[in-house]
Design a protein around this motif. Sequence first.
Motif, PDB file in Angstrom:
ATOM      1  N   MET A 108      11.597  41.783  63.805  1.00 11.64           N
ATOM      2  CA  MET A 108      12.735  42.469  63.129  1.00 11.64           C
ATOM      3  C   MET A 108      13.042  43.319  62.475  1.00 11.64           C
ATOM      4  SD  MET A 108      16.346  40.288  66.008  1.00 11.64           S
ATOM      5  CE  MET A 108      15.330  40.142  67.380  1.00 11.64           C
ATOM      6  N   SER A 109      13.712  44.573  63.232  1.00 11.46           N
ATOM      7  CA  SER A 109      13.933  45.032  61.430  1.00 11.46           C
ATOM      8  C   SER A 109      14.825  44.594  60.472  1.00 11.46           C
ATOM      9  CB  SER A 109      13.860  46.674  61.982  1.00 11.46           C
ATOM     10  OG  SER A 109      15.239  47.067  62.571  1.00 11.46           O
ATOM     11  N   GLY A 110      15.719  45.354  59.371  1.00 10.57           N
ATOM     12  CA  GLY A 110      16.396  44.467  58.702  1.00 10.57           C
ATOM     13  C   GLY A 110      17.408  44.620  59.527  1.00 10.57           C
ATOM     14  N   PRO A 111      18.138  46.376  60.255  1.00  5.23           N
ATOM     15  CA  PRO A 111      18.746  46.688  60.903  1.00  5.23           C
ATOM     16  C   PRO A 111      19.015  45.533  62.041  1.00  5.23           C
ATOM     17  CG  PRO A 111      18.459  48.646  59.892  1.00  5.23           C
ATOM     18  CD  PRO A 111      17.126  47.233  59.469  1.00  5.23           C
ATOM     19  N   ALA A 155      22.276  43.140  63.183  1.00  7.42           N
ATOM     20  CA  ALA A 155      22.436  43.044  64.280  1.00  7.42           C
ATOM     21  C   ALA A 155      23.353  41.864  65.201  1.00  7.42           C
ATOM     22  CB  ALA A 155      21.977  44.615  65.335  1.00  7.42           C
ATOM     23  N   VAL A 156      22.098  41.423  65.377  1.00  6.98           N
ATOM     24  CA  VAL A 156      21.367  39.663  66.254  1.00  6.98           C
ATOM     25  C   VAL A 156      22.970  39.270  65.783  1.00  6.98           C
ATOM     26  CG1 VAL A 156      20.614  37.833  67.131  1.00  6.98           C
ATOM     27  CG2 VAL A 156      19.471  40.159  67.166  1.00  6.98           C
TER      28      VAL A 156
END
Length: 308
Positions: free
Chosen positions: A30-33, A37-38
């Motif tokens: 996953m990306s940083g954002p 979010a997770v």
Amino acid sequence: MTAAPEPAAAVRVNAPTERRNPLSADLDLMSGPEILAVINQADAGVPGAVRAVLGPLDTAVGLAVRALRADGRVHYFGAGTSGRLGVLDAVELIPTFNSPPHWFCAHLAGGQRAMWGAVEAAEDDEAAGAAEAAGCVRPGDVVVGLAASGRTPYVLGALAAAGRARAATVLICADPGAPVAGSVDVFVGMDTGPEVVTGSTRMKAGTAQKLALNAFSTAVMVRLGRVYSNLMIDVLATNAKLRGRTVSILIEATGCDEAAARRALAEADGELRTALVALVAGVAAGAARAALQRCGGDVRAATALLGA
């Protein structure tokens, strides 16, 4: 010199905190954002997990209030993150509520060194937890075990020794199905589920324990009369910010102006509780102090005694 305990055998723990979270199965892709979010999505469920155990938590509050009124103490026993949160909670009660230092006693597996660094093997030492509890827990005390999995040997050893010492026992954990649930007087098992990073109980489980401890100790302090309305009336004014807060508390509680608040504090020798009763009842500091002594420090009872 005491020999070091033998290393505990590797044991697979099937606690909810050790299971994998399907929402974060691709976390490393996953990306940083997306990662944030997770984590935030997972954290959002923690208050609900705490809300579900408010009943047993209230029972624990009642035990603690009864113990402290009878000159007993509340002990926190924990390891790792759980133990550090216990230390944090106990320490913060002193400046916030002027709680006597002996009221809440925090015990951390591995001792002070474990506050600043990992002493992982210490949590496996059930005998150490039992010995520490046996050396300080008295009949009538309350012992709160803090263990994310509900299975930490150091904590279980302390709880067992506390029970033998005729102290009340409480376990706060993140597994509603912890095997020892029926072995303590109060079981607070929060269902926080699998962590975003599998087994990393510094995350949701730790957050739930922080919320539960904040609620527990604050409710105890409120019931012991250390809050008036929703204001801290025993705050230790040890710096400029807190000295300013005592003035603000008097203004908020009584509607007086700043000059009157500062004058009342000066006449009460800096005792916020005495100044508050003096202002509410319209009496001198000496009369306010005497009323508080007659009422065991209860502000509302003291003001009622003075006809306010």
